[in-house]
Design a protein around this motif. Structure first.
Motif, PDB file in Angstrom:
ATOM      1  N   TRP A   1      -2.196  -2.486  -9.633  1.00 57.49           N
ATOM      2  CA  TRP A   1      -2.402  -1.563  -8.520  1.00 57.49           C
ATOM      3  C   TRP A   1      -1.746  -0.227  -8.866  1.00 57.49           C
TER       4      TRP A   1
ATOM      5  N   TRP B   1      -1.070   2.639  -6.391  1.00 58.26           N
ATOM      6  CA  TRP B   1      -1.123   3.325  -5.101  1.00 58.26           C
ATOM      7  C   TRP B   1      -0.565   4.738  -5.207  1.00 58.26           C
TER       8      TRP B   1
ATOM      9  N   SER C   1       0.809  -1.214   0.000  1.00 55.35           N
ATOM     10  CA  SER C   1       0.000   0.000   0.000  1.00 55.35           C
ATOM     11  C   SER C   1       0.843   1.264   0.000  1.00 55.35           C
TER      12      SER C   1
ATOM     13  N   TRP D   1      -5.657   2.813   2.398  1.00 52.84           N
ATOM     14  CA  TRP D   1      -4.758   2.434   3.485  1.00 52.84           C
ATOM     15  C   TRP D   1      -4.551   3.660   4.354  1.00 52.84           C
TER      16      TRP D   1
ATOM     17  N   TRP E   1      -3.023   6.454   1.800  1.00 50.50           N
ATOM     18  CA  TRP E   1      -2.681   6.049   0.435  1.00 50.50           C
ATOM     19  C   TRP E   1      -3.899   5.368  -0.171  1.00 50.50           C
ATOM     20  N   THR E   2      -4.115   5.594  -1.460  1.00 54.94           N
ATOM     21  CA  THR E   2      -5.276   5.006  -2.124  1.00 54.94           C
ATOM     22  C   THR E   2      -4.871   4.347  -3.442  1.00 54.94           C
ATOM     23  N   ALA E   3      -5.659   3.352  -3.819  1.00 58.96           N
ATOM     24  CA  ALA E   3      -5.511   2.703  -5.132  1.00 58.96           C
ATOM     25  C   ALA E   3      -6.899   2.661  -5.762  1.00 58.96           C
TER      26      ALA E   3
END
Length: 549
Positions: free
Chosen positions: A155, A157, A86, A126, A138-140
């Protein structure tokens, strides 16, 4: 209410299977009807598990290791494989770049953090508090996980936000109306409501405090059948459940487990972690055991529910079961944790983590037939201050990690080899002095209680002369991480070498490992290359093999 019928079927099948049916191994075998705890004997602590479609995802703390916050994937809650991190780069400050002996982040960084998937925006979140001061998000997005039955092909991130507030040991919840909450804190448990994007706080308030000021932490937040739950741990032996009809409380409390015995001897009690459901309505509690010297490893148990909505762990002889029925019967599999990595492709596999953020200009994957080039990134005589040490978790209870190295391009003063990495460490490697290459086993590599370098190592044994043009040298670390937590027993590691990959010789004495928990992470295999005089040298890591013993 809860699907009690499904739980009664599960419990009945469990009692039948535990009465003497043959046990399957933990191999990736969809025909297995039972599993044995621990399902994954590796150091993945402070966990949280979620499910999207048929896929389960598991997050864990990583402290100063980089990339951070690994995510593992499973289809059955038993067989797991790492699939991403992440936090691709620790964006928490300069010390996470391992700039010097006084500017580094050992035992800091990512502690208990949280992972959630938001259906409405197709976004993984996350969130974690770092250094007790700021919370990072953090984002995906765009993974299409929901549409693809939980599968993620790639992914992406990204650092989404930094909050000037610590959500200590946080747990995210995405409510039925898409409102995002986060539970956090120690002793005083708080709940915060987040903004629409999940990147800032709308409001926060205390929802629970222990009556006797007992220390609790490790919040995990859920909404199940109209109730809000916050699971918290009373370290290091209890798990509590808080329950309310509102995210803001008031919350009632009941103890889920307290000093529950098993399933391993000389290990701690199952605690912390969280719960997750299967497609067919069964629920499981995934916790961890303090299992040093190997670290903190996951264990799984089914849970049932009372008629008034309280979870209960299914026990065996009033203890955590050594075996239970497989949570999910499926033909879907994941790669086994053992095997060989020849470092092919364009990126390291997700089983690897550097000791801090690496210097990306000092390593590269060769491509083609494979191989990893490690150039010296630091001039130092301190193993713990050398950048670009690459680490790999050890699988228990006993296993070996073997690195195949090309040392032909090392320079005068360089040190390279295979290590047993923790705050009390040792290695087998080569030291180049002028044109001579010495094969050595080095111990007495120690950090002190403040994680400053205490000793920089002692050559405990020297091997035969190695040709400086050697393109194939095998170095092996053979570790016994059978739990010895809370005992005076010291498990040992031995170091081996081979010049042909078939005949092996031990070098140096057996190395006694520490059972102390304060470093938090367990021992790891590692490969390193650093300079003591000048940069410019390199080694090629042709492959790594981890094998159970």
């Amino acid at each position: 209410m809860h699907k009690l019928g499904a739980y009664l079927v599960l419990l009945t099948s469990f009692l039948y299977l535990s009465a003497g049916s043959p046990l399957a191994t933990n191999a990736l075998d969809q025909r297995a009807t039972t599993f044995t705890n621990p399902p994954l004997w590796e150091d993945y602590p402070d966990l949280e598990v979620i499910r999207i479609g048929d896929a389960f995802y598991y997050t864990s703390s990583t402290f100063a290791f980089s990339p951070g916050a690994p995510i593992l994937k499973s289809y059955d809650l038993v067989n797991w494989t790492p699939v991403t991190h992440s936090v691709p780069t620790l964006n928490f400050g300069t010390k996470y770049n391992l700039n010097s002996a006084t500017d580094r982040g050992y035992v800091k960084g990512i502690w208990a953090s949280s992972l959630r998937y938001r259906n409405s925006t197709d976004t993984f979140y996350w969130m974690g508090c770092v250094d007790g001061s700021k919370t990072y998000v953090w984002t995906a997005s765009g993974t299409n996980a929901l549409k693809n039955n939980g599968e993620v092909s790639s992914w992406n991130w990204k650092a989404a936000a930094t909050l000037s507030k610590c959500y200590y040991d946080c747990g995210i919840l995405v409510d039925d109306d898409d409102t995002m909450y986060v539970a956090y804190g120690s002793t005083k448990i708080m709940v915060a409501q987040l903004n629409k994007d999940g990147t800032a706080e709308v409001k926060s308030q205390q929802v629970y405090v222990t009556s006797d000021s007992a220390y609790i932490e490790g919040s995990r937040m859920y909404k199940i059948n109209g109730y809000y739950y916050i699971f918290v741990t009373k370290p290091a032996n209890e798990e509590w459940v808080l329950k309310s009809k509102s995210p803001w409380g008031p919350y009632e409390m009941k103890v889920l487990v307290a000093s529950i015995a098993g399933p391993l001897t000389n290990a701690g009690y199952a605690h912390q972690g969280g719960i997750v459901d299967t497609r067919d309505g069964k629920w499981y509690y995934v916790a961890f055991l303090d299992s040093f010297p190997g670290g903190r490893i996951p264990v799984v148990a089914p849970i049932t529910w009372t008629s008034d909505g309280w979870p209960q762990v299914v026990k065996v002889d009033n203890a955590w079961g050594k075996t239970y029925p497989m949570p999910v019967q499926t033909s879907k599999t994941v790669p086994a944790p053992v095997g060989t990595d020849s470092f092919q492709g364009t990126a390291l596999s997700d089983e690897w983590e550097w000791n801090h953020n690496p210097d990306t200009s000092k390593f590269r994957l060769v491509g083609g037939a494979g191989g990893l080039l490690l150039q010296t990134a630091t001039v130092t005589n301190d193993f713990f201050s050398a950048r670009n040490t690459l680490t790999h978790r050890i699988i228990g209870p006993k296993s070996s990690g073997t690195f195949r190295l090309d040392i032909s391009k090392m320079k005068d003063g360089d040190r390279a080899g295979a290590a047993l990495f923790r705050d009390i460490a040792a290695y087998i490697g080569v030291q180049k002095e002028g044109t001579a290459v010495k094969l050595v086993m080095v111990n007495n590599l120690n950090l002190d209680a403040n994680w400053a370098t205490n000793t920089t190592g002692t050559v405990a044994a020297a091997g035969p002369t190695i040709d400086s043009g050697t393109t194939d040298l095998w170095l092996r670390v053979q570790a016994d991480i059978t739990p010895a937590f809370g005992t005076s027993t010291q498990r040992t590691t031995t170091f081996w070498y081979s010049t042909d990959g078939s005949k092996w010789s031990q070098l140096g004495p057996a190395f006694p490992m520490t059972n102390a928990w304060q470093f938090f992470t367990g021992y790891r295999f590692a490969v390193f290359n650093f300079a003591t005089k000048a940069l410019g040298g390199e080694v090629a890591v042709k492959g790594f093999t981890m094998a159970k013993l």
